[in-house]
Design an enzyme around this catalytic site. Structure first.
Site, PDB file in Angstrom:
ATOM      1  N   PRO A   1      27.736  32.231 -28.951  1.00  0.00           N
ATOM      2  CA  PRO A   1      26.814  33.364 -29.161  1.00  0.00           C
ATOM      3  C   PRO A   1      25.512  33.226 -28.357  1.00  0.00           C
ATOM      4  O   PRO A   1      24.855  32.193 -28.406  1.00  0.00           O
ATOM      5  CB  PRO A   1      26.534  33.309 -30.664  1.00  0.00           C
ATOM      6  CG  PRO A   1      27.677  32.554 -31.251  1.00  0.00           C
ATOM      7  CD  PRO A   1      28.105  31.575 -30.204  1.00  0.00           C
ATOM      8  N   GLU A   2      25.204  34.280 -27.614  1.00  0.00           N
ATOM      9  CA  GLU A   2      23.944  34.356 -26.878  1.00  0.00           C
ATOM     10  C   GLU A   2      23.176  35.560 -27.427  1.00  0.00           C
ATOM     11  O   GLU A   2      23.639  36.211 -28.363  1.00  0.00           O
ATOM     12  CB  GLU A   2      24.210  34.518 -25.373  1.00  0.00           C
ATOM     13  CG  GLU A   2      25.086  33.398 -24.816  1.00  0.00           C
ATOM     14  CD  GLU A   2      25.270  33.480 -23.307  1.00  0.00           C
ATOM     15  OE1 GLU A   2      24.402  34.042 -22.622  1.00  0.00           O
ATOM     16  OE2 GLU A   2      26.297  32.977 -22.820  1.00  0.00           O
TER      17      GLU A   2
ATOM     18  N   LYS B   1      18.259  33.339 -29.947  1.00  0.00           N
ATOM     19  CA  LYS B   1      19.567  33.244 -30.595  1.00  0.00           C
ATOM     20  C   LYS B   1      19.450  33.062 -32.104  1.00  0.00           C
ATOM     21  O   LYS B   1      20.437  32.764 -32.763  1.00  0.00           O
ATOM     22  CB  LYS B   1      20.342  32.060 -30.009  1.00  0.00           C
ATOM     23  CG  LYS B   1      20.576  32.139 -28.507  1.00  0.00           C
ATOM     24  CD  LYS B   1      21.307  30.889 -28.049  1.00  0.00           C
ATOM     25  CE  LYS B   1      21.308  30.754 -26.542  1.00  0.00           C
ATOM     26  NZ  LYS B   1      21.851  29.457 -26.113  1.00  0.00           N
TER      27      LYS B   1
ATOM     28  N   ARG C   1      26.193  22.549 -17.588  1.00  0.00           N
ATOM     29  CA  ARG C   1      27.097  23.590 -18.073  1.00  0.00           C
ATOM     30  C   ARG C   1      27.980  24.089 -16.949  1.00  0.00           C
ATOM     31  O   ARG C   1      27.597  24.076 -15.772  1.00  0.00           O
ATOM     32  CB  ARG C   1      26.275  24.774 -18.642  1.00  0.00           C
ATOM     33  CG  ARG C   1      25.389  24.390 -19.804  1.00  0.00           C
ATOM     34  CD  ARG C   1      26.198  23.994 -21.031  1.00  0.00           C
ATOM     35  NE  ARG C   1      27.062  25.071 -21.443  1.00  0.00           N
ATOM     36  CZ  ARG C   1      26.682  26.084 -22.228  1.00  0.00           C
ATOM     37  NH1 ARG C   1      25.470  26.120 -22.704  1.00  0.00           N
ATOM     38  NH2 ARG C   1      27.527  27.038 -22.542  1.00  0.00           N
TER      39      ARG C   1
END
Ligand SMILES: [Zn+2]
Length: 262
Positions: free
Chosen positions: A2-3, A59, A249
Site C-alpha cells: 500500500p502506497e 501512508k 528496492r
C-alpha cells in the site's frame, strides 16, 4: 504494497462504512498488530464511541473518535480493509476487527500488517508516526525542491523516505521519475530547477491518476503497466526497460528517457 493512493482508497472505505458508527467491541485475531496497546486497552478506549471522519497523511490512516482517542493504522506490506455488514465471512488474514453497530470493519493482511496504535489525543500522533514530511498530494514545488536539495543520497532514496515526503512508495516513485525523465540514482542535490519542477509535476500527475482508483494503475501507458511483463518496453519510446535494485528496492527505468547523467 500500500502506497498513498491505496491508503487514500482505504480512507474512503473507512469513511463509507465506519464514519459516524458506534464501536461495540474490538477483537484482535492477531494481537501482534497492536502496538503500544492491548485488545483490552483498545476496546476500553473505543467502546461506545463513534468514529469521526478518517484522515490520511502519507501512508498513515488516522481514525479519530468523536471525543478523544485516535486509532492510527499503518498497512505495512499488504494490509487492507474489509467490511461485513452481518459479521459473516471472517478470514484467516483478518488481524483486527472493529465490531460496529452496523457491521464489522476488518483490518486484514496476508503478510505482516504495519500495525494499529492508539493515541489518547491528536497531539500524541507524531510520537507514533515519527517524523513525516509533507503529504505528497499537497506538497508544494518549493517544499519538495527544498527537501530534495538537502539530501545526500539518490533521488529515489530521497523520495522513498517518509520523513522527506510522506506517501510515495516503490511504484509511485518509479512512475514519477520515469515521467520526469530523471534517473533513479541521480544524486538528489544535483537536480536542476527544471528537473525538480518536473518531478513535482510528475508526482502530482501520478497521484491524480492513481488516487481516484485507490491504487497505482497498471495501464499500458504507465511504466507500472509493463513492470512485470517479460521483455518490458518503455511505453513512451519503446526502449528496453532496465531493472535493478536502487535504494534497496526493485526499480524500473528507461535508459533512453532517463539517462544516468543529465
Ligand atoms: Zn523511454
Amino acid at each position: 504494497m500500500p502506497e498513498l493512493p491505496d491508503v487514500e482508497g482505504f480512507r474512503r472505505f473507512f469513511a463509507r462504512h465506519a464514519q459516524g458508527r458506534r464501536v461495540i467491541r474490538v477483537t484482535a485475531p492477531d494481537p501482534q498488530v497492536l502496538r503500544g496497546t492491548s485488545v483490552q486497552g483498545l476496546g476500553r478506549a473505543l467502546h461506545g464511541r463513534r468514529f469521526a471522519a478518517p484522515r490520511r497523511h502519507g501512508k498513515w490512516l488516522f481514525a479519530p473518535t468523536d471525543d478523544g482517542p485516535v486509532v492510527a493504522l499503518h498497512f505495512g506490506m499488504s494490509g487492507r480493509l474489509e467490511w461485513s455488514s452481518d459479521g459473516s465471512g471472517r478470514h484467516r488474514h483478518d488481524r483486527l476487527v472493529f465490531v460496529l453497530d452496523t457491521g464489522e470493519l476488518r483490518v486484514s493482511s496476508m503478510r505482516k500488517l504495519g500495525g494499529a496504535w492508539l493515541a489518547r489525543h491528536e497531539r500524541d500522533l507524531a510520537d507514533i508516526t515519527g517524523p513525516l514530511g509533507p503529504d505528497a498530494k499537497t506538497a508544494t514545488r518549493e517544499q519538495l525542491a527544498g527537501l530534495l536539495a538537502e539530501r545526500r543520497g539518490g533521488v529515489k532514496s530521497a523520495l522513498m523516505d517518509q520523513a522527506v515526503v510522506a506517501g510515495p512508495g516503490n511504484l509511485v516513485v518509479d512512475e514519477t521519475l520515469w515521467r520526469a525523465r530523471v534517473h533513479p540514482a541521480r544524486p538528489a542535490a544535483s537536480l536542476s530547477a527544471d528537473e525538480l519542477a518536473a518531478i513535482h509535476r510528475s508526482l502530482r500527475e501520478v497521484l491524480e491518476g492513481a488516487v481516484p482508483r485507490g491504487r497505482v494503475p497498471r495501464d499500458d501507458d504507465w511504466l507500472t503497466g509493463v513492470r512485470d511483463v517479460a521483455d518490458p518496453r518503455c511505453p513512451r519510446c519503446g526502449a528496453a526497460v532496465r531493472s535493478d535494485t536502487v535504494a534497496g528496492r526493485s526499480t524500473r527505468w528507461c535508459p533512453d528517457c532517463q539517462p544516468e547523467t543529465a
